[in-house]
Design an enzyme around this catalytic site. Structure first.
Site, PDB file in Angstrom:
ATOM      1  N   SER A 122       0.852  -1.193   0.000  1.00  0.00           N
ATOM      2  CA  SER A 122       0.000   0.000   0.000  1.00  0.00           C
ATOM      3  C   SER A 122       0.885   1.240   0.000  1.00  0.00           C
ATOM      4  O   SER A 122       2.033   1.201   0.474  1.00  0.00           O
ATOM      5  CB  SER A 122      -0.886   0.007   1.250  1.00  0.00           C
ATOM      6  OG  SER A 122      -1.473   1.272   1.449  1.00  0.00           O
ATOM      7  N   TYR A 158       0.102  -0.382  10.686  1.00  0.00           N
ATOM      8  CA  TYR A 158      -0.305  -0.760   9.334  1.00  0.00           C
ATOM      9  C   TYR A 158       0.790  -0.400   8.332  1.00  0.00           C
ATOM     10  O   TYR A 158       1.156  -1.200   7.468  1.00  0.00           O
ATOM     11  CB  TYR A 158      -1.614  -0.062   8.966  1.00  0.00           C
ATOM     12  CG  TYR A 158      -2.104  -0.395   7.568  1.00  0.00           C
ATOM     13  CD1 TYR A 158      -2.480  -1.699   7.237  1.00  0.00           C
ATOM     14  CD2 TYR A 158      -2.190   0.589   6.590  1.00  0.00           C
ATOM     15  CE1 TYR A 158      -2.922  -1.998   5.955  1.00  0.00           C
ATOM     16  CE2 TYR A 158      -2.632   0.298   5.310  1.00  0.00           C
ATOM     17  CZ  TYR A 158      -3.006  -0.997   4.999  1.00  0.00           C
ATOM     18  OH  TYR A 158      -3.440  -1.307   3.715  1.00  0.00           O
TER      19      TYR A 158
END
Length: 314
Positions: A157, A182
């Protein structure tokens, strides 16, 4: 052979769909593993691959839910796999090894994002454990089935730019930040692909990492409604904000599908992709620390020690 982080001018872009990158590509006889292949962009990836003729295996923590989501799609099968549980990873891998059918591509699409602090196994932070360590153990256990011509695709990501690997505290034992955690897990996805590509080239295997783009999917389940509104993702009524920041799921699935089978990437590997092209290093592309070979090797060693698996490193 290393591949530079620079555009190859693929002709595709942010609005390209998974079906479009496979246009004219016959995947009949190909066998593909897609984690998370029953939801969000993983489901769209499965649909596109199956439509092109591939046989797709979708392991899932909730196999009944996966079977329902995939019902009616020819050539797709399911099995049980919980990436946060290394015993489950080992059991799934043992079943696949017993079946003995090689994989032409492994797409690591499953993941969790910005969840509340959760500990699994020996106290591992859930996002690092699921997004990185579970996939690391899975791919390494499946090494005998990943051979000449195969590709491993790690779905990362743009959020990897939130955090490099926290070498002094990778499990966030000294204060938890869900977005930084994350980001670290997504950096780990990139570094995994960098070093796997280095190790596996001699057996004809190439690896890629990628940013699929911003897509509103069940991945956002842990982000409160009000926070999504504040961040400009959705309106108060829950409808998505109509701007160019978000892709459709069909568009979001394109880069990982392209990474797995595009002939444009033949002979390439170990790079971070976005919008169906090789990304540049820097703002808007990939962070330099995420493609650093030394960092990648260090993370590989740490991951092998934590999981007790090193199928490609031996």
């Amino acid at each position: 052979m290393s591949t530079p982080q620079q555009s190859i001018h693929s002709g595709f872009g942010a609005t390209t769909t998974a079906a479009e990158v496979l246009d004219g590509i016959d995947l009949t006889g190909k066998h593909v593993l897609v984690t998370g292949g029953y939801s969000g962009i993983g489901l769209e990836t499965t649909k596109a691959l199956a439509a092109a003729g591939a046989e797709v295996l979708v392991p899932a923590r909730r196999p009944k839910t996966a079977a329902e989501a995939l019902d009616g799609i020819a050539g797709v099968s399911t099995d049980e796999l919980d990436l946060a549980d290394l015993a489950s990873v080992a059991a799934f891998a043992d079943r696949a090894l017993a079946a003995g059918r090689p994989f032409d591509a492994v797409i690591d699409s499953a993941g969790v994002m910005a969840c509340p602090e959760t500990r699994v196994g020996p106290g591992w932070e859930l996002q690092f454990a699921t997004n990185h360590l579970g996939h690391f153990a899975l791919v390494n256990r499946l090494a005998p089935l990943i051979g000449e011509g195969a590709r491993v695709v790690a779905v990362s990501s743009g959020a990897h730019r939130r955090s490099a690997i926290r070498w002094d505290d990778p499990q966030f034992e000294d204060g938890y930040d869900r977005w930084e955690a994350y980001g670290q897990s997504k950096t780990a996805n990139v570094l995994f692909a960098v070093h796997l590509d280095r190790l596996a080239q001699e057996r004809g295997v190439r690896a890629f990492a990628l940013h699929p783009g911003g897509i509103l999917t069940p991945l956002q389940r842990h982000v409160p409604h009000e926070e999504q509104v504040r961040m400009g993702w959705i309106h108060e009524d829950g409808s998505p904000v109509a701007d160019t920041r978000f892709k459709s799921t069909e568009q979001g699935a394109a880069t990982q599908t392209w990474a797995a089978f595009s002939p444009q990437l033949e002979g390439k590997g170990g790079v971070y992709l976005q919008d169906c092209d090789v990304a540049e290093v820097g703002e808007g592309g990939v962070a330099e620390y995420a493609v650093d070979p030394g960092q990648a090797e260090r993370l590989w060693s740490l991951s092998a020690a934590l999981t007790g698996v090193d199928g490609f490193g031996r």
